[in-house]
Design an enzyme around this catalytic site. Structure first.
Site, PDB file in Angstrom:
ATOM      1  N   GLY A  45      48.396  29.248  45.331  1.00 48.00           N
ATOM      2  CA  GLY A  45      49.619  28.428  45.302  1.00 48.00           C
ATOM      3  C   GLY A  45      50.746  29.041  46.110  1.00 48.00           C
ATOM      4  O   GLY A  45      51.606  28.322  46.632  1.00 48.00           O
ATOM      5  N   GLU A  91      40.911  30.777  45.717  1.00 44.28           N
ATOM      6  CA  GLU A  91      40.503  30.000  44.533  1.00 44.28           C
ATOM      7  C   GLU A  91      38.988  29.963  44.333  1.00 44.28           C
ATOM      8  O   GLU A  91      38.491  29.955  43.209  1.00 44.28           O
ATOM      9  CB  GLU A  91      41.026  28.561  44.640  1.00 44.28           C
ATOM     10  N   GLU A 115      50.135  28.059  49.543  1.00 42.61           N
ATOM     11  CA  GLU A 115      50.411  26.614  49.642  1.00 42.61           C
ATOM     12  C   GLU A 115      51.916  26.334  49.685  1.00 42.61           C
ATOM     13  O   GLU A 115      52.369  25.454  50.412  1.00 42.61           O
ATOM     14  CB  GLU A 115      49.723  25.879  48.484  1.00 42.61           C
TER      15      GLU A 115
HETATM   16  N1  COA Z   1      48.035  35.092  37.771  1.00 46.76           N
HETATM   17  C1  COA Z   1      48.309  35.861  36.718  1.00 46.76           C
HETATM   18  N2  COA Z   1      48.522  37.187  36.797  1.00 46.76           N
HETATM   19  C2  COA Z   1      48.454  37.742  38.018  1.00 46.76           C
HETATM   20  C3  COA Z   1      48.160  36.992  39.168  1.00 46.76           C
HETATM   21  C4  COA Z   1      47.955  35.601  39.010  1.00 46.76           C
HETATM   22  N3  COA Z   1      47.715  34.789  40.040  1.00 46.76           N
HETATM   23  N4  COA Z   1      48.138  37.818  40.233  1.00 46.76           N
HETATM   24  C5  COA Z   1      48.419  39.040  39.761  1.00 46.76           C
HETATM   25  N5  COA Z   1      48.606  39.007  38.419  1.00 46.76           N
HETATM   26  C6  COA Z   1      48.934  40.117  37.529  1.00 46.76           C
HETATM   27  C7  COA Z   1      47.730  41.016  37.259  1.00 46.76           C
HETATM   28  O1  COA Z   1      46.936  40.476  36.227  1.00 46.76           O
HETATM   29  C8  COA Z   1      48.420  42.302  36.876  1.00 46.76           C
HETATM   30  O2  COA Z   1      48.855  42.195  35.540  1.00 46.76           O
HETATM   31  P1  COA Z   1      48.649  43.455  34.507  1.00 46.76           P
HETATM   32  O3  COA Z   1      49.542  44.533  35.094  1.00 46.76           O
HETATM   33  O4  COA Z   1      49.114  42.916  33.213  1.00 46.76           O
HETATM   34  O5  COA Z   1      47.206  43.821  34.588  1.00 46.76           O
HETATM   35  C9  COA Z   1      49.681  42.321  37.750  1.00 46.76           C
HETATM   36  O6  COA Z   1      49.874  40.966  38.177  1.00 46.76           O
HETATM   37  C10 COA Z   1      49.535  43.184  38.987  1.00 46.76           C
HETATM   38  O7  COA Z   1      48.363  42.759  39.670  1.00 46.76           O
HETATM   39  P2  COA Z   1      47.154  43.749  40.073  1.00 46.76           P
HETATM   40  O8  COA Z   1      45.929  42.929  40.194  1.00 46.76           O
HETATM   41  O9  COA Z   1      47.109  44.912  39.144  1.00 46.76           O
HETATM   42  O10 COA Z   1      47.680  44.245  41.512  1.00 46.76           O
HETATM   43  P3  COA Z   1      46.779  44.714  42.732  1.00 46.76           P
HETATM   44  O11 COA Z   1      47.737  45.259  43.735  1.00 46.76           O
HETATM   45  O12 COA Z   1      45.650  45.575  42.275  1.00 46.76           O
HETATM   46  O13 COA Z   1      46.137  43.361  43.308  1.00 46.76           O
HETATM   47  C11 COA Z   1      46.174  41.063  44.032  1.00 46.76           C
HETATM   48  C12 COA Z   1      46.956  42.369  43.833  1.00 46.76           C
HETATM   49  C13 COA Z   1      47.156  39.997  44.466  1.00 46.76           C
HETATM   50  C14 COA Z   1      45.109  41.259  45.116  1.00 46.76           C
HETATM   51  C15 COA Z   1      45.472  40.656  42.719  1.00 46.76           C
HETATM   52  O14 COA Z   1      46.448  40.693  41.685  1.00 46.76           O
HETATM   53  C16 COA Z   1      44.883  39.265  42.749  1.00 46.76           C
HETATM   54  O15 COA Z   1      43.815  39.063  43.303  1.00 46.76           O
HETATM   55  N6  COA Z   1      45.572  38.310  42.103  1.00 46.76           N
HETATM   56  C17 COA Z   1      45.065  36.950  41.974  1.00 46.76           C
HETATM   57  C18 COA Z   1      45.276  36.160  43.242  1.00 46.76           C
HETATM   58  C19 COA Z   1      44.668  34.781  43.123  1.00 46.76           C
HETATM   59  O16 COA Z   1      43.492  34.609  42.917  1.00 46.76           O
HETATM   60  N7  COA Z   1      45.519  33.763  43.283  1.00 46.76           N
HETATM   61  C20 COA Z   1      45.116  32.388  43.233  1.00 46.76           C
HETATM   62  C21 COA Z   1      45.255  31.856  41.856  1.00 46.76           C
HETATM   63  S1  COA Z   1      44.730  30.165  41.764  1.00 46.76           S
END
Ligand code: COA
Length: 263
Positions: free
Chosen positions: A111, A134, A114
């Protein structure tokens, strides 16, 4: 208006919305989306605002996508309503009559990517990462990603990014036409504000006419688009800014555009 998930600031005709849940990388839950929608309405109604900038709080993320936690509670109907809400919101952003710049200062995923694609253009920091991951969650982009990404970078590239869910760095996003400019993290907001100020110094009516002509023209064939441009061109002449622009050129000075939308 006070918000829990975003911060809205207005300075010298330039509004900035900062997505502000850095502890979860500014992921968007329903409350954040509603606040964003209300803020866009507020900005739309304020004639003094000439440019909008979107960015994320913290140094790591623009928006890391929809809040993944909420998907655990979704059924098919809820998913449809959520995606429909996203469609309406992204259209509201894209159709905001003033120019909108995405200052992508880190992750722009799902998002978040997007939202950035529904802006008029993107400046990215060197550490920014773009992607539509996604597919890795067993879903597909639901806020227009399958439609806007191919229009911006071409069908083949969009398919590769959406089918693999991979993230790409800022420079690669620029090379494929997704971002206009890559800046150092420290420089990003200064560069975005500099461009926003240049845009804000132009005529209100002509800026709106230009955006309307480009946006509407992208959805139709060239001949129809060029006809739409005629109406948008003529619209500029409702404003005294036209006279000011021509006179300033002839008098070899910088134009001082003061036109109002109410003329
Ligand atoms: N929704 C909910 N929580 C999210 C999030 C999301 N889209 N993206 C990150 N967070 C949260 C993590 O769960 C984590 O929470 P915690 O500290 O309680 O565990 C916090 O944000 C930090 O993220 P973290 O994953 O520890 O950081 P990172 O630097 O290791 O990785 C990303 C960063 C962005 C690569 C990874 O967080 C990620 O892949 N996020 C999801 C992205 C995604 O799929 N977006 C599309 C959703 S439809």
């Amino acid at each position: 208006m006070e918000y829990n998930n975003i911060v809205v600031q207005v300075k010298e005709g330039i509004a900035t919305i900062t997505f502000n849940r850095p502890e979860i990388l500014n992921a968007l839950n329903e409350e954040a989306l509603k606040e964003f929608s209300n803020a866009l309405d507020e900005i739309h109604a304020n004639e003094d605002i000439r440019v909008l900038i979107l960015t994320g709080a913290g140094e790591k993320s623009f928006i890391a996508g929809a809040d993944i936690k909420q998907f655990l509670t979704f059924n098919t109907l809820k998913a449809k309503l959520f995606s429909e809400m996203g469609r309406v919101l992204m259209n509201k952003l894209q159709e905001l009559p003033i120019p909108v710049i995405a200052a992508v200062n880190g992750f722009a995923l799902g998002g978040g990517c997007e939202v950035a694609m529904a802006c008029d253009f993107i400046y990215a920091s060197e550490n920014a990462m773009f992607g539509l991951p996604e597919i890795t969650l067993g879903i597909i982009p639901g806020f227009g990603g399958t439609q806007r990404l191919p229009r911006l970078v071409g069908v083949s590239m969009a398919k590769e990014l959406i089918f693999t869910g991979k993230m790409i760095p800022a420079q690669e996003a620029k090379n494929m036409g997704l971002a206009n400019k890559v800046c150092s993290q420290e420089q990003l907001m200064d560069d975005v504000i500099k461009t926003a100020k240049t845009i804000a110094s132009k005529g209100k009516v002509s800026l709106r006419a230009a955006k309307q002509a480009i946006n509407n023209g992208m959805n139709v064939d060239l001949t129809t688009g060029c006809r739409m441009e005629i109406d948008a061109f003529a619209l500029c002449f409702t404003s005294p800014d036209v006279k000011e622009g021509a006179l300033a050129f002839l008098e070899k000075r910088t134009p001082d555009f003061k036109g109002s939308l109410k003329e």
